[in-house]
Design a protein around this motif. Structure first.
Motif, mmCIF file in Angstrom:
data_model
loop_
_atom_site.group_PDB
_atom_site.id
_atom_site.type_symbol
_atom_site.label_atom_id
_atom_site.label_comp_id
_atom_site.label_asym_id
_atom_site.label_seq_id
_atom_site.Cartn_x
_atom_site.Cartn_y
_atom_site.Cartn_z
ATOM 1 N N LEU A 37 6.594 0.191 10.804
ATOM 2 C CA LEU A 37 6.724 -1.186 10.330
ATOM 3 C C LEU A 37 8.082 -1.760 10.713
ATOM 4 O O LEU A 37 9.060 -1.026 10.825
ATOM 5 N N TRP A 74 -2.618 -6.013 5.251
ATOM 6 C CA TRP A 74 -3.307 -4.730 5.058
ATOM 7 C C TRP A 74 -4.767 -4.999 4.720
ATOM 8 O O TRP A 74 -5.080 -5.765 3.802
ATOM 9 N N TYR A 84 2.744 -8.383 7.376
ATOM 10 C CA TYR A 84 1.542 -7.654 7.776
ATOM 11 C C TYR A 84 0.414 -7.993 6.805
ATOM 12 O O TYR A 84 0.655 -8.310 5.642
ATOM 13 N N PHE A 88 -4.830 -2.484 9.374
ATOM 14 C CA PHE A 88 -4.539 -3.907 9.283
ATOM 15 C C PHE A 88 -5.806 -4.752 9.375
ATOM 16 O O PHE A 88 -6.820 -4.332 9.933
ATOM 17 N N LYS A 94 8.838 -8.614 9.131
ATOM 18 C CA LYS A 94 7.548 -9.009 9.695
ATOM 19 C C LYS A 94 6.489 -8.938 8.603
ATOM 20 O O LYS A 94 6.447 -7.989 7.823
ATOM 21 N N ARG A 148 -1.127 -9.192 1.918
ATOM 22 C CA ARG A 148 -0.012 -9.520 2.801
ATOM 23 C C ARG A 148 1.270 -8.936 2.210
ATOM 24 O O ARG A 148 1.507 -9.045 1.013
#
Length: 107
Positions: free
Chosen positions: A51, A59, A57, A70, A55, A86
């Motif tokens: 990671l 999930w 992500y 993701f 940023k 998120r």
């Protein structure tokens, strides 16, 4: 204890059975469709990922994504009641993200 006459006794029995002027018969407001959707198990072990700090992500929480762990948007058709989680890591580095989608501490 007072004695009930025939009319009062009949009214009491009708009320207990849900008859005229008695309570409505029991009905549940729950149905099988009201239960929250359950995720598919994508893997029985966590996914090792790298990671990047700052940023964001997404999930996959439904388990249907082809880009595990993701989200790829599969939940829109496969599990419409679900959405990705998120998150934004504070530090760069490796992490283990849940694959079974049933963790108490996602992702």
């Amino acid at each position: 204890m007072p004695r009930l006459g025939p009319a009062a006794l009949g009214a009491l029995l009708r009320a207990a059975r849900g008859g005229p002027r008695g309570p409505a018969p029991f009905s549940s407001s729950f149905s099988s469709s009201a239960a929250p959707p359950q995720p598919a198990i994508a893997a029985k072990e966590p996914f090792p990922v790298e990671l990047k700090a700052g940023k964001t992500y997404g999930w996959c929480s439904c388990g249907h994504s082809k880009r595990q762990p993701f989200c790829d948007g599969s939940h829109k058709k496969a599990a419409p009641g679900m959405s990705p989680l998120r998150f934004t890591p504070q530090e760069d580095g490796p992490a283990w993200l849940c694959g079974c989608k049933r963790t108490q501490n996602p992702p």
